[in-house]
Motif scaffolding. Structure first.
Motif, PDB file in Angstrom:
ATOM      1  N   LEU A  97       1.004  -1.572  -0.213  1.00 38.74           N
ATOM      2  CA  LEU A  97      -0.076   0.023   0.094  1.00 38.74           C
ATOM      3  C   LEU A  97       1.141   1.304   0.177  1.00 38.74           C
ATOM      4  O   LEU A  97       1.711   1.464   0.610  1.00 38.74           O
ATOM      5  CB  LEU A  97      -0.804  -0.120   0.864  1.00 38.74           C
ATOM      6  N   ASP A  98       0.773   1.739  -0.998  1.00 42.53           N
ATOM      7  CA  ASP A  98       1.533   3.014  -1.282  1.00 42.53           C
ATOM      8  C   ASP A  98       0.666   4.302  -1.793  1.00 42.53           C
ATOM      9  O   ASP A  98       0.716   4.528  -2.910  1.00 42.53           O
ATOM     10  CB  ASP A  98       2.630   3.142  -1.265  1.00 42.53           C
ATOM     11  N   ARG A  99       0.115   5.679  -0.804  1.00 39.57           N
ATOM     12  CA  ARG A  99      -1.050   5.780  -1.898  1.00 39.57           C
ATOM     13  C   ARG A  99      -0.791   7.300  -1.038  1.00 39.57           C
ATOM     14  O   ARG A  99      -0.758   8.062   0.055  1.00 39.57           O
ATOM     15  CB  ARG A  99      -2.587   5.513  -0.887  1.00 39.57           C
ATOM     16  N   GLY A 100       0.198   8.403  -1.535  1.00 41.04           N
ATOM     17  CA  GLY A 100      -0.063   9.931  -1.355  1.00 41.04           C
ATOM     18  C   GLY A 100      -1.211  10.678  -1.663  1.00 41.04           C
ATOM     19  O   GLY A 100      -2.341  10.241  -2.031  1.00 41.04           O
ATOM     20  N   ASN A 101      -0.905  11.723  -1.325  1.00 47.21           N
ATOM     21  CA  ASN A 101      -1.393  13.285  -1.723  1.00 47.21           C
ATOM     22  C   ASN A 101      -3.231  13.069  -1.162  1.00 47.21           C
ATOM     23  O   ASN A 101      -4.077  13.137  -1.861  1.00 47.21           O
ATOM     24  CB  ASN A 101      -1.768  13.145  -3.030  1.00 47.21           C
ATOM     25  N   LEU A 102      -3.305  12.591  -0.169  1.00 45.69           N
ATOM     26  CA  LEU A 102      -4.910  11.770   0.392  1.00 45.69           C
ATOM     27  C   LEU A 102      -5.031  13.534   1.700  1.00 45.69           C
ATOM     28  O   LEU A 102      -4.151  13.671   2.168  1.00 45.69           O
ATOM     29  CB  LEU A 102      -5.473  10.739   0.991  1.00 45.69           C
ATOM     30  N   ALA A 103      -6.432  13.750   1.290  1.00 44.68           N
ATOM     31  CA  ALA A 103      -6.220  14.742   1.822  1.00 44.68           C
ATOM     32  C   ALA A 103      -6.801  14.341   3.638  1.00 44.68           C
ATOM     33  O   ALA A 103      -7.216  13.426   3.603  1.00 44.68           O
ATOM     34  CB  ALA A 103      -7.912  15.292   1.186  1.00 44.68           C
ATOM     35  N   PRO A 104      -6.473  15.142   4.963  1.00 49.30           N
ATOM     36  CA  PRO A 104      -6.842  15.113   6.245  1.00 49.30           C
ATOM     37  C   PRO A 104      -8.065  14.029   6.310  1.00 49.30           C
ATOM     38  O   PRO A 104      -8.929  15.079   5.843  1.00 49.30           O
ATOM     39  CB  PRO A 104      -6.144  16.266   7.298  1.00 49.30           C
ATOM     40  N   GLY A 105      -8.448  13.295   6.910  1.00 49.26           N
ATOM     41  CA  GLY A 105      -9.188  12.982   7.520  1.00 49.26           C
ATOM     42  C   GLY A 105      -9.258  11.078   8.007  1.00 49.26           C
ATOM     43  O   GLY A 105      -8.629  10.454   7.591  1.00 49.26           O
ATOM     44  N   ARG A 106     -11.081  10.262   8.144  1.00 51.86           N
ATOM     45  CA  ARG A 106     -11.027   9.100   8.257  1.00 51.86           C
ATOM     46  C   ARG A 106     -11.701   8.359   6.984  1.00 51.86           C
ATOM     47  O   ARG A 106     -12.008   8.663   6.669  1.00 51.86           O
ATOM     48  CB  ARG A 106     -11.649   8.727   9.471  1.00 51.86           C
ATOM     49  N   TYR A 107     -10.268   7.418   6.309  1.00 55.79           N
ATOM     50  CA  TYR A 107     -10.183   6.330   5.357  1.00 55.79           C
ATOM     51  C   TYR A 107     -10.631   4.563   5.710  1.00 55.79           C
ATOM     52  O   TYR A 107     -10.130   4.552   6.789  1.00 55.79           O
ATOM     53  CB  TYR A 107      -9.167   6.687   4.321  1.00 55.79           C
ATOM     54  N   GLN A 108     -11.903   4.437   5.280  1.00 54.16           N
ATOM     55  CA  GLN A 108     -11.946   2.892   5.364  1.00 54.16           C
ATOM     56  C   GLN A 108     -11.135   2.220   3.925  1.00 54.16           C
ATOM     57  O   GLN A 108     -11.545   3.229   2.805  1.00 54.16           O
ATOM     58  CB  GLN A 108     -13.438   2.918   5.386  1.00 54.16           C
ATOM     59  N   LEU A 109      -9.906   1.735   3.940  1.00 58.49           N
ATOM     60  CA  LEU A 109      -9.809   0.584   3.312  1.00 58.49           C
ATOM     61  C   LEU A 109     -10.791  -0.808   2.992  1.00 58.49           C
ATOM     62  O   LEU A 109     -10.271  -1.577   3.657  1.00 58.49           O
ATOM     63  CB  LEU A 109      -8.128   0.126   3.571  1.00 58.49           C
ATOM     64  N   SER A 110     -10.932  -1.251   1.456  1.00 56.24           N
ATOM     65  CA  SER A 110     -11.320  -2.600   1.630  1.00 56.24           C
ATOM     66  C   SER A 110     -10.937  -2.584  -0.029  1.00 56.24           C
ATOM     67  O   SER A 110      -9.587  -1.974  -0.829  1.00 56.24           O
ATOM     68  CB  SER A 110     -12.727  -2.489   1.271  1.00 56.24           C
ATOM     69  N   GLY A 111     -10.042  -4.134  -0.138  1.00 56.29           N
ATOM     70  CA  GLY A 111      -9.933  -4.744  -1.189  1.00 56.29           C
ATOM     71  C   GLY A 111     -10.980  -5.593  -1.986  1.00 56.29           C
ATOM     72  O   GLY A 111     -12.071  -6.480  -1.627  1.00 56.29           O
ATOM     73  N   ARG A 112     -10.256  -5.616  -3.550  1.00 56.51           N
ATOM     74  CA  ARG A 112     -10.963  -6.803  -4.337  1.00 56.51           C
ATOM     75  C   ARG A 112      -9.864  -7.875  -4.806  1.00 56.51           C
ATOM     76  O   ARG A 112      -9.339  -7.132  -5.136  1.00 56.51           O
ATOM     77  CB  ARG A 112     -11.556  -6.238  -4.845  1.00 56.51           C
ATOM     78  N   SER A 113     -10.232  -8.909  -4.752  1.00 58.12           N
ATOM     79  CA  SER A 113      -8.844  -9.349  -5.819  1.00 58.12           C
ATOM     80  C   SER A 113      -9.487 -10.605  -6.770  1.00 58.12           C
ATOM     81  O   SER A 113     -10.275 -11.082  -5.957  1.00 58.12           O
ATOM     82  CB  SER A 113      -7.891 -10.033  -4.040  1.00 58.12           C
ATOM     83  N   PRO A 114      -8.696 -10.464  -7.409  1.00 60.71           N
ATOM     84  CA  PRO A 114      -9.244 -12.392  -8.283  1.00 60.71           C
ATOM     85  C   PRO A 114      -8.414 -13.472  -7.789  1.00 60.71           C
ATOM     86  O   PRO A 114      -9.249 -14.345  -7.833  1.00 60.71           O
ATOM     87  CB  PRO A 114      -8.049 -11.833  -9.809  1.00 60.71           C
ATOM     88  N   ASP A 115      -7.930 -13.284  -6.687  1.00 59.04           N
ATOM     89  CA  ASP A 115      -7.040 -14.908  -5.760  1.00 59.04           C
ATOM     90  C   ASP A 115      -8.829 -14.812  -4.959  1.00 59.04           C
ATOM     91  O   ASP A 115      -8.868 -16.182  -4.247  1.00 59.04           O
ATOM     92  CB  ASP A 115      -6.380 -14.300  -4.623  1.00 59.04           C
ATOM     93  N   ILE A 116      -9.484 -14.438  -5.079  1.00 60.16           N
ATOM     94  CA  ILE A 116     -10.902 -14.379  -3.808  1.00 60.16           C
ATOM     95  C   ILE A 116     -12.043 -13.912  -4.476  1.00 60.16           C
ATOM     96  O   ILE A 116     -12.510 -12.579  -5.060  1.00 60.16           O
ATOM     97  CB  ILE A 116     -10.770 -13.674  -2.659  1.00 60.16           C
ATOM     98  N   VAL A 117     -13.331 -15.019  -5.069  1.00 56.21           N
ATOM     99  CA  VAL A 117     -14.415 -14.739  -5.738  1.00 56.21           C
ATOM    100  C   VAL A 117     -15.940 -15.488  -5.319  1.00 56.21           C
ATOM    101  O   VAL A 117     -15.019 -16.359  -4.575  1.00 56.21           O
ATOM    102  CB  VAL A 117     -13.792 -15.852  -7.174  1.00 56.21           C
ATOM    103  N   GLU A 118     -16.193 -14.733  -6.002  1.00 52.75           N
ATOM    104  CA  GLU A 118     -17.486 -15.757  -5.515  1.00 52.75           C
ATOM    105  C   GLU A 118     -17.886 -16.318  -6.952  1.00 52.75           C
ATOM    106  O   GLU A 118     -17.888 -15.478  -7.463  1.00 52.75           O
ATOM    107  CB  GLU A 118     -18.729 -14.210  -5.388  1.00 52.75           C
ATOM    108  N   VAL A 119     -18.770 -17.268  -6.907  1.00 53.96           N
ATOM    109  CA  VAL A 119     -19.521 -18.460  -7.964  1.00 53.96           C
ATOM    110  C   VAL A 119     -21.141 -18.005  -8.115  1.00 53.96           C
ATOM    111  O   VAL A 119     -21.615 -18.870  -6.613  1.00 53.96           O
ATOM    112  CB  VAL A 119     -18.322 -19.191  -7.899  1.00 53.96           C
ATOM    113  N   ASP A 120     -21.063 -17.622  -8.243  1.00 53.44           N
ATOM    114  CA  ASP A 120     -22.997 -17.742  -8.688  1.00 53.44           C
ATOM    115  C   ASP A 120     -23.643 -18.278  -9.591  1.00 53.44           C
ATOM    116  O   ASP A 120     -23.152 -17.657 -11.101  1.00 53.44           O
ATOM    117  CB  ASP A 120     -23.521 -15.783  -7.983  1.00 53.44           C
ATOM    118  N   GLY A 121     -23.676 -19.673  -9.594  1.00 49.48           N
ATOM    119  CA  GLY A 121     -23.646 -20.181 -11.614  1.00 49.48           C
ATOM    120  C   GLY A 121     -22.332 -19.618 -12.341  1.00 49.48           C
ATOM    121  O   GLY A 121     -21.832 -20.865 -12.172  1.00 49.48           O
TER     122      GLY A 121
END
Length: 133
Positions: free
Chosen positions: A78-102
């Protein structure tokens, strides 16, 4: 001649004072750094839980009351600069973790989001962990 010398001294004083003020201002943004890892998964040889391992995919930085701030990175660091001050929620999605529905396969969000409080001119370090069964 005396007025010219005084004007030159006054001008030099104003320039030096202006430069000092410019250097004293703090950056208006902050920085988030850290790692993105996966925990859990199928048991390995001898029934042992797999070790923590790096993830890749997309990390989203969101601020309460606002739209998503941006999506980065596509690797485990993780390396994200130039963020305005504040409280951030970080969430992730990956092709390594998938849901299969049909016949539909889609990336599943991580089950353990993280938060980071960004302060101007500072770097905060976080670990975003995806816990898989």
């Amino acid at each position: 001649m005396h007025h010219t010398r005084m004007s030159a001294c006054l001008m030099a004083t104003l320039i030096v004072a202006g430069c000092g003020a410019a250097m004293a201002t703090a950056p208006a943004t902050g920085h988030v750094t850290g790692k993105w890892v996966m925990e859990g998964g199928p048991l390995g040889p001898g029934g042992k839980q797999p070790a923590e391992r790096p993830m890749s995919g997309t990390v989203t930085f969101s601020v309460a009351g606002r739209q998503r701030h941006g999506e980065r990175p596509r690797g485990p660091d993780l390396d994200r600069g130039n963020l305005a001050p504040g409280r951030y929620q970080l969430s992730g999605r990956s092709p390594d973790i998938v849901e299969v529905d049909g016949r539909t396969i889609r990336e599943s969000p991580c089950s353990s989001p993280a938060s980071a409080t960004v302060t101007a001119g500072q770097t905060v370090t976080v670990t975003l962990t995806c816990i898989v069964p």
